[in-house]
Design a protein around this motif. Structure first.
Motif, PDB file in Angstrom:
ATOM      1  N   ALA A  87       0.858  -1.191  -0.036  1.00 53.45           N
ATOM      2  CA  ALA A  87       0.017  -0.178   0.124  1.00 53.45           C
ATOM      3  C   ALA A  87       0.813   1.265  -0.151  1.00 53.45           C
ATOM      4  CB  ALA A  87      -0.902   0.105   1.379  1.00 53.45           C
ATOM      5  N   ASN A  88       1.972   1.228   0.711  1.00 51.39           N
ATOM      6  CA  ASN A  88       2.838   2.277   0.755  1.00 51.39           C
ATOM      7  C   ASN A  88       3.493   2.436  -0.481  1.00 51.39           C
ATOM      8  OD1 ASN A  88       2.109   2.905   3.459  1.00 51.39           O
ATOM      9  ND2 ASN A  88       4.002   1.499   4.408  1.00 51.39           N
ATOM     10  N   ILE A  89       3.992   1.447  -1.358  1.00 55.88           N
ATOM     11  CA  ILE A  89       4.628   1.492  -2.513  1.00 55.88           C
ATOM     12  C   ILE A  89       3.754   2.198  -3.465  1.00 55.88           C
ATOM     13  CG2 ILE A  89       5.590   0.085  -4.450  1.00 55.88           C
ATOM     14  CD1 ILE A  89       6.570  -1.899  -2.447  1.00 55.88           C
ATOM     15  N   GLN A  90       2.479   1.678  -3.609  1.00 53.65           N
ATOM     16  CA  GLN A  90       1.326   2.267  -4.311  1.00 53.65           C
ATOM     17  C   GLN A  90       1.180   3.661  -4.260  1.00 53.65           C
ATOM     18  OE1 GLN A  90      -2.472   0.145  -4.244  1.00 53.65           O
ATOM     19  NE2 GLN A  90      -3.352   1.516  -5.755  1.00 53.65           N
ATOM     20  N   ASN A  91       1.136   4.258  -3.000  1.00 54.10           N
ATOM     21  CA  ASN A  91       0.899   5.587  -2.759  1.00 54.10           C
ATOM     22  C   ASN A  91       2.049   6.293  -3.204  1.00 54.10           C
ATOM     23  OD1 ASN A  91      -1.692   5.261  -1.609  1.00 54.10           O
ATOM     24  ND2 ASN A  91      -0.735   4.935   0.498  1.00 54.10           N
ATOM     25  N   ALA A  92       3.211   5.738  -3.071  1.00 47.04           N
ATOM     26  CA  ALA A  92       4.540   6.391  -3.410  1.00 47.04           C
ATOM     27  C   ALA A  92       4.541   6.775  -4.975  1.00 47.04           C
ATOM     28  CB  ALA A  92       5.808   5.752  -2.798  1.00 47.04           C
ATOM     29  N   VAL A  93       4.311   5.532  -5.701  1.00 52.96           N
ATOM     30  CA  VAL A  93       4.057   5.675  -6.994  1.00 52.96           C
ATOM     31  C   VAL A  93       3.145   6.635  -7.623  1.00 52.96           C
ATOM     32  CG1 VAL A  93       3.546   4.128  -9.121  1.00 52.96           C
ATOM     33  CG2 VAL A  93       5.196   3.372  -7.151  1.00 52.96           C
TER      34      VAL A  93
ATOM     35  N   ARG B  63       2.433   9.309  -6.307  1.00 53.93           N
ATOM     36  CA  ARG B  63       3.225  10.574  -6.110  1.00 53.93           C
ATOM     37  C   ARG B  63       4.278  10.970  -6.989  1.00 53.93           C
ATOM     38  NH1 ARG B  63       2.698   8.602  -0.680  1.00 53.93           N
ATOM     39  NH2 ARG B  63       5.042   9.051  -0.373  1.00 53.93           N
ATOM     40  N   ASN B  64       4.657   9.761  -7.679  1.00 51.34           N
ATOM     41  CA  ASN B  64       5.929   9.877  -8.287  1.00 51.34           C
ATOM     42  C   ASN B  64       7.170   9.980  -7.348  1.00 51.34           C
ATOM     43  OD1 ASN B  64       4.753   9.590 -11.077  1.00 51.34           O
ATOM     44  ND2 ASN B  64       4.451  12.018 -11.076  1.00 51.34           N
ATOM     45  N   ASP B  65       7.034   9.559  -6.051  1.00 55.91           N
ATOM     46  CA  ASP B  65       8.074   9.327  -5.166  1.00 55.91           C
ATOM     47  C   ASP B  65       8.859   7.966  -5.214  1.00 55.91           C
ATOM     48  OD1 ASP B  65      10.043   9.547  -3.292  1.00 55.91           O
ATOM     49  OD2 ASP B  65       8.124   9.953  -1.440  1.00 55.91           O
ATOM     50  N   PHE B  66       9.584   7.790  -6.377  1.00 55.16           N
ATOM     51  CA  PHE B  66      10.108   6.568  -6.429  1.00 55.16           C
ATOM     52  C   PHE B  66      11.210   5.930  -5.580  1.00 55.16           C
ATOM     53  CE2 PHE B  66       8.585   7.877 -10.691  1.00 55.16           C
ATOM     54  CZ  PHE B  66       7.549   6.824 -11.025  1.00 55.16           C
ATOM     55  N   VAL B  67      12.051   7.078  -4.899  1.00 51.81           N
ATOM     56  CA  VAL B  67      12.894   6.776  -4.078  1.00 51.81           C
ATOM     57  C   VAL B  67      12.048   6.090  -2.538  1.00 51.81           C
ATOM     58  CG1 VAL B  67      14.481   7.903  -2.284  1.00 51.81           C
ATOM     59  CG2 VAL B  67      14.230   8.629  -4.531  1.00 51.81           C
ATOM     60  N   THR B  68      10.873   6.724  -2.269  1.00 53.84           N
ATOM     61  CA  THR B  68      10.277   6.113  -1.204  1.00 53.84           C
ATOM     62  C   THR B  68       9.732   4.560  -1.617  1.00 53.84           C
ATOM     63  OG1 THR B  68       9.651   8.226  -0.277  1.00 53.84           O
ATOM     64  CG2 THR B  68       8.202   6.386   0.389  1.00 53.84           C
ATOM     65  N   ALA B  69       9.330   4.390  -2.737  1.00 53.58           N
ATOM     66  CA  ALA B  69       8.891   3.125  -3.131  1.00 53.58           C
ATOM     67  C   ALA B  69       9.872   2.316  -3.112  1.00 53.58           C
ATOM     68  CB  ALA B  69       8.275   3.442  -4.308  1.00 53.58           C
ATOM     69  N   SER B  70      11.130   2.589  -3.502  1.00 50.23           N
ATOM     70  CA  SER B  70      12.287   1.568  -3.565  1.00 50.23           C
ATOM     71  C   SER B  70      12.510   1.180  -2.270  1.00 50.23           C
ATOM     72  CB  SER B  70      13.498   2.285  -4.282  1.00 50.23           C
ATOM     73  OG  SER B  70      14.555   1.377  -4.293  1.00 50.23           O
TER      74      SER B  70
END
Length: 761
Positions: free
Chosen positions: A486-492, A494-501
């Motif tokens: 869920a956190n990865i989906q939210n980060a993606v 937001r285009n926040d790929f650093v957080t997603a990684s």
């Protein structure tokens, strides 16, 4: 006249001194046959318990003797026939096993009269692979009591105590020597005979201790393809020993399989080069249980000539003992066992003494070799040391490369000294290397288990009464994974790929834990179901063993009765009948053992494969054959040979057939019928089992698959009381592959039918 006069008591004194016991005497006669270029020697005994009627016959197909050779070789005590020349046999070039010239005293140890027939082979060149026909014959008789009645040996001539007759022999007869020793000097008690039979099975080395190791046992060659057990030339046709009559080994099945070992070691020392080698390796079976087990090789340059040359192989079992007849590490000289090394009460390597006095310490024997890159080992490794019963092995020596090794006068072992101490030292180093490597292979597993134990305890504290600690662990990791995704989906979004990684990396431990628990408990689930299935048949096995025990008791009484029959022909007939019954019982036990091993072995759950349905059914049927015979049930296997399952574990299909066939046999009437059929139809593998006898109410049939829904009202005489778990377990096996199982309308002539269907893909 000045000179020596030799008292006839010399034979008695020398015989008692040089030939300690009856088994030693027979070994000496067998060695004589080997030295005479025999390829086969037979040793047979009759009426051993009655000296007056008893006899022992030793017969070989060797080169034989003419009258001159008989005089120089057999009638000359301590003769030099084996000490002169190149000390090899005349045709096959074998290194002589005897050298003192006293082997003929063995006949004096065994009996009071010996009749000798020896047929001399024609001339043959050194290196020939067969012996030519006989050209002459010697017939001789030695009456030891008549000799002992005289005062001195020079009085023998003319008394008839020793007679020798040289005859011409037609060329069509084969060569060889036969000794008929009768009457016997003393009765062979059960203890003496049992002792001999124990020695007889290992008089020559077992194949597993010297032949090429099978690839099913070990992945790599250690030091040898085959070990050189005798100093013999190329082309030697070999040597076989056969025991018969009351000395027969019978149908004894020796555990001569390297695949039964856990660790295998080979060692070698060459006195010419001073090069010592030891290789220790886990077997494939050990690696499956302990993947961290590793092969170790020691190569060490010692001084040339510091000890005898020798080779050896040792097979170790970790969780069980070798059978009594073969356990222990034995010593062989030119392929013949040197007693007492390896006897039940012998501890020449001090393994038993160390086992009984073991403490929490490292193996002292290895402490001097740290510079040779020997693994350091664990502090408490001596706790896992084993006694002689865990080892089956052989050390091989040759006369030409064993200076310093001298037999004791009684032929029972070597004289103490540096030469034998050298062999003892390095053999013990090898067994201790097995102990160390085995201990180390388990270290990693124990550490992981300790870590898992703490985790499991913490989960046990947190879990409630409605779930297991393992289920809680899986659920907690799954929740973490859900949150992470869920956190990865939210980060993606937001285009926040650093957080997603970062979130993805943080998920890895949870996914790894889930995978490891799935690997561990998922693979064990197969065996849990198999064991649960076997548990439902445990009563059957207990009843079967009890029945076999009663029949063995009856068989023992029959044998006792046979011994009281005065008529020899009737006695033999009774013993033959009893022997056949014993073989039938052995086969009955073998069938049960085959089924149990097949069902519970690692191979039964190691790899899924498309299984031949008919073959797997026949394996399971062996377990039920005795009950099928008792109820006179006709069982028809109507499974085509080409019908196969989808990929599944062999033990799973065995578990299915075990439960279904058990029910069919239990509920069939006497003189009933069972039919098993199978086909591949509509993308399914279908199997149907039909039986006569008790019918099943199809309207209530589905309830029978629930746990503890047994329909057995009284225990079956062999199959025991139903527990109501068999169909539950069977359904679990079938549903594991998305299959179905149900009672169906039986075909004409049958009362009950059950069918299971497993999709092919």
């Amino acid at each position: 006249m000045t000179g020596f006069s030799v008292d006839t008591k010399l034979f008695q004194e020398l015989g008692e001194l040089l030939v300690a016991k009856e088994s030693t005497a027979l070994v000496e006669l067998i060695k004589n046959a080997y030295d005479a270029d025999a390829t086969l020697v037979t040793v047979s005994g009759v009426n051993l318990g009655d000296p007056a009627r008893g006899s022992i016959v030793v017969s070989d197909d060797g080169v034989g003797m003419d009258s001159d050779e008989f005089q120089r070789g057999f009638l000359t005590i301590a003769g030099r026939t084996k000490n002169s020349g190149d000390r090899r046999s005349p045709v096959f070039g074998r290194r002589y096993t005897g050298e003192k010239g006293v082997g003929r005293l063995a006949s004096h140890k065994l009996g009071t009269v010996v009749n000798i027939q020896s047929r001399k082979a024609g001339p043959a060149p050194r290196g020939a692979i067969t012996l030519p026909p006989a050209i002459s014959e010697v017939v001789a008789r030695i009456d030891w009591r008549a000799i002992e009645a005289l005062e001195t040996l020079d009085q023998i001539d003319g008394t008839g105590a020793v007679t020798v007759d040289q005859r011409a022999r037609p060329s069509r007869h084969s060569s060889g020597t036969t000794l008929n020793i009768a009457p016997l000097r003393s009765a062979w008690s059960d203890r003496v005979r049992s002792s001999f039979l124990r020695e007889a099975v290992t008089l020559a080395p077992l194949a597993a201790t010297w032949k090429k190791l099978p690839r099913t046992a070990i992945a790599e060659t250690l030091l040898f393809e085959t070990l050189p057990i005798r100093d013999q030339q190329n082309g030697d046709p070999g040597f076989e020993i056969v025991f018969g009559g009351e000395l027969g080994i019978g149908d004894l099945l020796l555990p001569d399989s390297a695949a039964a070992a856990s660790w295998i070691a080979e060692l070698s020392y060459d006195r010419d080069t001073g090069f010592l080698q030891i290789a220790v390796s886990p077997t494939k079976a050990e690696l499956r249980n302990f993947p961290g087990a590793e092969t170790f090789r020691l190569m060490k340059h010692l001084e040339p000539g510091v000890g005898p040359s020798f080779t050896g192989r040792i097979l170790q079992r970790s969780n069980s003992s070798w059978e009594t007849e073969v356990q222990g590490i034995r010593v062989f000289m030119e392929g013949f066992r040197v007693s007492p090394y390896g006897d039940l009460r012998d501890d020449w390597l001090s393994l038993e003494r160390t086992y009984l006095s073991r403490a929490k310490r490292r193996l002292i024997s290895l402490s001097a070799f740290e510079a040779d890159n020997i693994p350091a080992g664990l502090e408490n490794e001596e706790l896992v040391i084993q006694g002689n019963n865990a080892y089956m092995g052989a050390i091989f020596l040759h006369r030409s490369s064993s200076p310093g090794l001298e037999m004791v006068v009684s032929r029972e072992g070597f004289l103490p000294g540096e030469a034998f101490d050298f062999i003892t030292q390095w053999t013990r180093v090898t067994t201790d290397l097995i102990v160390r490597l085995r201990s180390m292979s388990r270290k990693e597993v124990k550490e992981i288990r300790n870590e898992q134990r703490v985790t499991q305890r913490n989960a046990g504290i947190r879990s409630d009464v409605n779930e297991t600690p393992t289920a809680l662990r899986v659920r907690e990791h799954a929740i973490q994974v859900e949150r992470g995704f869920a956190n990865i989906q939210n980060a993606v979004e937001r285009n926040d790929f650093v957080t997603a990684s970062r979130e993805a990396k943080e998920l890895q431990p949870n996914l790894s834990e889930i995978r490891e628990m799935a690997d561990q408990f998922g693979s064990e689930a197969v065996q849990w179901r198999v064991l649960a299935s076997l548990g439902t048949e445990l009563a059957a096995f207990v009843h079967e063993i009890n029945a076999v025990g009663l029949q063995i008791s009856a068989l023992a009484r029959e044998l006792e009765d046979a011994l009281t029959i005065d008529d020899l022909a009737r006695t033999r007939t009774a013993i033959r009948k009893s022997r056949q019954r014993a073989l039938d019982l052995a086969d009955r036990i073998r069938r049960n053992a085959t089924y149990l091993v097949d069902s519970t072995s690692f191979e039964g759950r190691r790899r899924r494969a498309r299984l031949a349905v008919g073959d797997r059914f026949e394996t399971v049927k062996l377990f039920f054959e005795s009950r099928i015979e008792q109820k006179n049930i006709t069982l028809v296997n109507d499974i085509p040979t080409d019908v196969r399952t989808p990929p599944m574990f062999p033990s799973e299909l065995s578990g299915i057939f075990t439960n279904l066939l058990s029910n069919a046999v239990k509920f069939s009437d006497v003189n009933g019928h069972i039919k098993v059929s199978a086909r591949e139809h509509g993308g399914f593998c279908e199997v149907q089992v039909s039986n006569t006898g008790t019918a099943v109410d199809l309207s209530r049939a589905r309830r029978l698959f629930d746990a503890f829904q047994s329909t057995t009202e009284r225990p079956d005489a062999v199959l025991g009381q139903g527990m109501g778990m068999g169909l539950t377990i069977t359904r679990a096996f079938v549903q594991e592959y998305g299959g179905e199982i149900d009672f169906i309308a039986p075909p004409s002539g049958f009362a009950t039918a059950i069918r299971f269907r497993i999709p092919m893909r």
